[in-house]
Motif scaffolding. Structure first.
Motif, mmCIF file in Angstrom:
data_model
loop_
_atom_site.group_PDB
_atom_site.id
_atom_site.type_symbol
_atom_site.label_atom_id
_atom_site.label_comp_id
_atom_site.label_asym_id
_atom_site.label_seq_id
_atom_site.Cartn_x
_atom_site.Cartn_y
_atom_site.Cartn_z
ATOM 1 N N THR A 75 -2.481 -5.838 9.472
ATOM 2 C CA THR A 75 -3.293 -4.912 10.247
ATOM 3 C C THR A 75 -4.436 -4.459 9.344
ATOM 4 O OG1 THR A 75 -2.070 -2.969 9.505
ATOM 5 C CG2 THR A 75 -1.255 -4.088 11.502
ATOM 6 N N GLU A 76 -5.422 -3.800 9.915
ATOM 7 C CA GLU A 76 -6.539 -3.325 9.097
ATOM 8 C C GLU A 76 -6.051 -2.342 8.032
ATOM 9 O OE1 GLU A 76 -11.198 -2.174 10.003
ATOM 10 O OE2 GLU A 76 -9.816 -2.628 11.636
ATOM 11 N N ASP A 77 -5.153 -1.446 8.415
ATOM 12 C CA ASP A 77 -4.619 -0.468 7.462
ATOM 13 C C ASP A 77 -3.733 -1.148 6.425
ATOM 14 O OD1 ASP A 77 -4.121 2.353 6.608
ATOM 15 O OD2 ASP A 77 -2.067 1.875 7.200
ATOM 16 N N GLY A 78 -2.940 -2.123 6.861
ATOM 17 C CA GLY A 78 -2.079 -2.836 5.933
ATOM 18 C C GLY A 78 -2.879 -3.632 4.918
ATOM 19 N N PHE A 79 -4.004 -4.199 5.351
ATOM 20 C CA PHE A 79 -4.862 -4.952 4.443
ATOM 21 C C PHE A 79 -5.475 -4.028 3.389
ATOM 22 C CE2 PHE A 79 -8.742 -7.823 3.873
ATOM 23 C CZ PHE A 79 -8.037 -8.767 3.145
ATOM 24 N N LEU A 80 -5.876 -2.840 3.807
ATOM 25 C CA LEU A 80 -6.429 -1.866 2.864
ATOM 26 C C LEU A 80 -5.402 -1.497 1.807
ATOM 27 C CD1 LEU A 80 -8.585 0.156 1.910
ATOM 28 C CD2 LEU A 80 -7.685 1.767 3.615
ATOM 29 N N LYS A 81 -4.172 -1.227 2.220
ATOM 30 C CA LYS A 81 -3.129 -0.842 1.265
ATOM 31 C C LYS A 81 -2.815 -1.983 0.302
ATOM 32 C CE LYS A 81 -0.967 2.607 4.278
ATOM 33 N NZ LYS A 81 0.213 2.952 5.116
ATOM 34 N N PHE A 82 -2.768 -3.201 0.819
ATOM 35 C CA PHE A 82 -2.527 -4.343 -0.059
ATOM 36 C C PHE A 82 -3.635 -4.461 -1.098
ATOM 37 C CE2 PHE A 82 -3.760 -8.702 -1.089
ATOM 38 C CZ PHE A 82 -2.631 -9.104 -1.787
ATOM 39 N N ASN A 83 -4.872 -4.329 -0.663
ATOM 40 C CA ASN A 83 -5.997 -4.466 -1.579
ATOM 41 C C ASN A 83 -6.004 -3.377 -2.646
ATOM 42 O OD1 ASN A 83 -7.222 -6.820 -0.520
ATOM 43 N ND2 ASN A 83 -8.048 -5.641 1.178
ATOM 44 N N GLN A 84 -5.625 -2.175 -2.262
ATOM 45 C CA GLN A 84 -5.564 -1.081 -3.232
ATOM 46 C C GLN A 84 -4.518 -1.368 -4.303
ATOM 47 O OE1 GLN A 84 -4.883 2.087 -0.406
ATOM 48 N NE2 GLN A 84 -7.042 2.719 -0.410
ATOM 49 N N HIS A 85 -3.435 -2.031 -3.907
ATOM 50 C CA HIS A 85 -2.413 -2.423 -4.876
ATOM 51 C C HIS A 85 -2.902 -3.571 -5.746
ATOM 52 C CE1 HIS A 85 1.481 -3.477 -6.573
ATOM 53 N NE2 HIS A 85 1.353 -4.701 -6.090
ATOM 54 N N TYR A 86 -3.532 -4.546 -5.139
ATOM 55 C CA TYR A 86 -4.004 -5.747 -5.839
ATOM 56 C C TYR A 86 -4.981 -5.416 -6.959
ATOM 57 C CZ TYR A 86 -7.325 -9.674 -6.351
ATOM 58 O OH TYR A 86 -8.190 -10.626 -6.836
#
Length: 247
Positions: A75-86
């Motif tokens: 999801t858009e929110d899930g992608f943001l959270k993944f990127n913040q971790h990455y």
């Protein structure tokens, strides 16, 4: 507009915090691409990449591109959270300063037999070279326009996978690749590989939208995978890399 990253011996096309739109080796350097035979999960992959780059006698800031595989579209929110971790690891390596990220990236989702968690498929870094020619990696891009707004607002022919819809998505994505190549002063004639990511049949548009435009000068690698955000349908990346390894 490109920007120099002297610590890594490459220039890049600034984009968003999670990745750049492409990286090109500085004069006197070239990009080496390394593919994993068995994809390691994110944390393990970063450790293996660190070891490989250090064993090559290069600083971690020479890391210039990576190719990821994820279990399913975010999801858009899930992608943001993944990127913040990455980007946390990139910050630790001196690559991400909290705003600007020079590392190009693709992140797609295999439709069949996906990894259980986000994993590395390949990575690239710069190393000294006597080859005078260009060497670069253009980041993955799908049929989403830049600028403000949500993905549904920015997606070309949103949720339209009709033949005409797919044709427009492919045309937009190819043009996006051409713009990124052009930012470095390159074109398809410089590429040594192009990759497409989709689960849809795009054969009807290959001749006009890919072959005639020079995309397939070295053929085309089709990965049966989806772009990383739900409802994106077609993604591409390309590169000019003369040294490629499998580990």
């Amino acid at each position: 507009m490109t920007q120099e990253f002297p610590a890594g011996n490459y220039s890049f096309i600034p984009a968003v915090f999670q990745y750049s739109s492409g990286a090109a080796a500085s004069p006197g350097y070239e990009v080496e691409r390394v593919r994993f035979d068995k994809m390691p999960p994110l944390a393990e992959g970063f450790a293996l990449i660190k070891q490989y780059i250090e064993d090559a006698g290069r600083p971690l800031t020479s890391f210039c591109a990576c190719e990821l595989r994820s279990p399913a579209a975010f999801t858009e929110d899930g992608f943001l959270k993944f990127n913040q971790h990455y980007v946390k690891t990139l910050a630790e390596w001196g690559l991400f300063d909290g705003t600007t990220n020079p590392v190009a990236r693709s992140n797609v989702c295999p439709e069949i037999d996906p990894p259980a968690e986000p994993s590395f498929f390949a990575f690239s870094f710069t190393r000294p070279s006597g080859n005078p020619g260009p060497s670069f990696v253009i980041a993955g891009g799908a049929e989403s326009r830049g600028g403000p707004g949500t993905y549904p607002e920015r997606t070309v022919r949103y949720r339209d996978v009709s033949p005409d819809g797919l044709k427009e998505k492919v045309r937009f994505t190819v043009a996006s690749m051409e713009a990124r190549l052009g930012a470095f002063g390159f074109g398809w004639k410089e590429t040594t590989a192009a990759q497409a990511y989709t689960v849809h049949d795009f054969h009807p548009v290959i001749a006009d939208e890919l072959v005639r435009r020079g995309v397939m000068r070295s053929g085309l690698i089709w990965h049966f995978a989806r772009p990383p955000v739900i409802d994106l349908e077609y993604e591409m990346d390309c590169r000019r890399v003369l040294r490629e390894m499998v580990i």
